[in-house]
Design an enzyme around this catalytic site. Structure first.
Site, mmCIF file in Angstrom:
data_model
loop_
_atom_site.group_PDB
_atom_site.id
_atom_site.type_symbol
_atom_site.label_atom_id
_atom_site.label_comp_id
_atom_site.label_asym_id
_atom_site.label_seq_id
_atom_site.Cartn_x
_atom_site.Cartn_y
_atom_site.Cartn_z
ATOM 1 N N ARG A 240 0.847 -1.193 0.000
ATOM 2 C CA ARG A 240 0.000 0.000 0.000
ATOM 3 C C ARG A 240 0.880 1.240 0.000
ATOM 4 O O ARG A 240 1.901 1.293 0.699
ATOM 5 C CB ARG A 240 -0.901 0.032 1.252
ATOM 6 C CG ARG A 240 -2.095 -0.914 1.228
ATOM 7 C CD ARG A 240 -3.131 -0.508 0.191
ATOM 8 N NE ARG A 240 -4.304 -1.370 0.180
ATOM 9 C CZ ARG A 240 -4.451 -2.464 -0.569
ATOM 10 N NH1 ARG A 240 -3.488 -2.841 -1.387
ATOM 11 N NH2 ARG A 240 -5.567 -3.171 -0.520
ATOM 12 N N GLU A 269 -3.766 7.375 -5.355
ATOM 13 C CA GLU A 269 -3.985 6.554 -6.547
ATOM 14 C C GLU A 269 -5.282 7.002 -7.179
ATOM 15 O O GLU A 269 -6.274 7.112 -6.471
ATOM 16 C CB GLU A 269 -4.070 5.078 -6.167
ATOM 17 C CG GLU A 269 -2.724 4.525 -5.738
ATOM 18 C CD GLU A 269 -2.754 3.045 -5.408
ATOM 19 O OE1 GLU A 269 -3.776 2.381 -5.715
ATOM 20 O OE2 GLU A 269 -1.787 2.556 -4.836
ATOM 21 N N HIS A 288 -0.957 -0.003 -9.772
ATOM 22 C CA HIS A 288 -1.665 -0.920 -8.869
ATOM 23 C C HIS A 288 -2.303 -2.096 -9.640
ATOM 24 O O HIS A 288 -3.524 -2.245 -9.654
ATOM 25 C CB HIS A 288 -2.738 -0.166 -8.048
ATOM 26 C CG HIS A 288 -3.081 -0.877 -6.765
ATOM 27 N ND1 HIS A 288 -3.480 -0.229 -5.627
ATOM 28 C CD2 HIS A 288 -3.090 -2.196 -6.444
ATOM 29 C CE1 HIS A 288 -3.725 -1.100 -4.667
ATOM 30 N NE2 HIS A 288 -3.486 -2.316 -5.148
HETATM 31 C C1 GLV Z 1 -4.988 -5.263 -3.805
HETATM 32 O O1 GLV Z 1 -4.271 -4.348 -3.554
HETATM 33 C C2 GLV Z 1 -5.719 -6.012 -2.835
HETATM 34 O O2 GLV Z 1 -5.715 -5.656 -1.653
HETATM 35 O O3 GLV Z 1 -6.362 -7.003 -3.223
#
Ligand code: GLV
Length: 321
Positions: A240, A269, A288
């Site tokens: 994260r 993001e 991401h």
């Molecule tokens: C992606 O970042 C998730 O938490 O699945």
């Protein structure tokens, strides 16, 4: 049963969802369901399938009303959910562990290799016509042979990353987290727990962040942390963005306190194209997409639908936090 789904799901799971006899309210665009719309639509819902881009807090739970019995998030991370508020209302919370471990670990390895071997600089140079004659020291990066890998957060994904990188010739794996993991050490005998993050930072050639975002890990990687790392170190974050103090990372990369970074997650993001991180040749950024394989995204979505189907029958959630 009224079911609110904040996004169109991957095709097979979308068909599975539509085949259920739910009173289905689903955001039809491939972008975040606007908050106001979600707050309006969630009223009277008994189930909610959401994504990590939807904030699940008391405002939303109040807007839904007391009949809401299940929330299924299509993610393994749940820092976007106020878990205490959800639990206080006896709402069940489903998530999607395990199924994204392989995809995420593959992607983490990709970013580590790409950052270590200066892939962005190489691609940019080739595309811009700066590819001159072969030069002995041009675009040299770090090799894995004999090096130390540092994993911050030896959970499922951290372990899968370590298993993948070990065969590249890594000599030692250190890991730091809440506790020692004897099971992991049985499967991966070269892994050693350290109770000191500073030791991991000082001794690792590759520092890979695989932990959850919690109050303890928020901005754990600040200037001070980068300063403790080797100036040849490669830093990778696929967990994260909030775990990194991003301005400090920019400074550390500019000042060459570390050699390179590979990021799949940022703050915010999406990261605006004007962000200084993009200007740094030694920083590779991906949007991401660590779990973004066809197989994994179908599986994550179908786990959410299975959770809601179970709840609709009064059965326990199969994938429950
Ligand atoms: C992606 O970042 C998730 O938490 O699945």
């Amino acid at each position: 049963m009224k079911v609110v789904v904040t996004r169109i799901l991957p095709p097979e799971t979308q068909a599975l969802l539509e085949a259920q006899h739910f009173d289905l309210v689903q955001w039809q665009q491939d972008c975040v369901m606007p908050r106001e719309e979600l707050l309006k639509q969630v009223k009277g819902a008994e189930a909610l399938i959401c994504l990590l881009t939807d904030r699940i807090d008391t405002e939303l739970l109040d807007a839904a009303g007391p009949q809401l019995k299940v929330i299924a998030t299509m993610s393994v991370g749940y820092d976007h959910v106020d878990v205490d508020a959800v639990r206080a209302r006896n709402i069940e919370l489903g998530y999607t562990p395990d199924v994204l471990t392989d995809a995420t670990a593959d992607h983490t390895v990709l970013l580590t290799l790409a950052a270590a071997r200066r892939m962005k600089e190489g691609m940019m140079a080739a595309e811009k016509g700066e590819w001159g004659a072969w030069r002995p020291t041009w675009l040299c990066g770090s090799q894995f042979t004999g090096k130390t890998l540092g994993i911050v957060g030896m959970g499922r994904i951290g372990e899968a990353v370590a298993h993948r990188l070990a065969p590249f010739g890594i000599r030692r794996i250190m890991y730091w987290g809440r506790q020692e993991k004897p099971d992991v050490e049985k499967r991966l005998p070269m892994a050693q727990f350290t109770g000191s993050l500073d030791t991991l930072l000082a001794e690792s050639d590759f520092v890979i962040v695989c932990c959850a975002l919690t109050p303890e890990t928020r901005e754990l990687f600040n200037y001070d942390a980068f300063n403790k790392m080797k100036d040849t170190a490669v830093f990778v974050n696929t967990a994260r963005g909030g775990i990194v103090k991003q301005d400090d990372l920019v400074r550390a990369l500019k000042e060459k306190k570390i050699a390179a970074a590979g990021l799949d997650v940022t703050t915010p993001e999406p990261l605006p194209p004007t962000d200084p991180l993009y200007k740094l040749p030694n920083c590779i950024i991906l949007p991401h997409i660590a779990s973004a394989t066809f197989e994994t995204r179908e599986r994550m979505a179908s786990m959410c639908v299975d959770n809601v189907i179970a709840a609709s029958k009064g059965e326990p959630l199969p994938y429950k936090l």
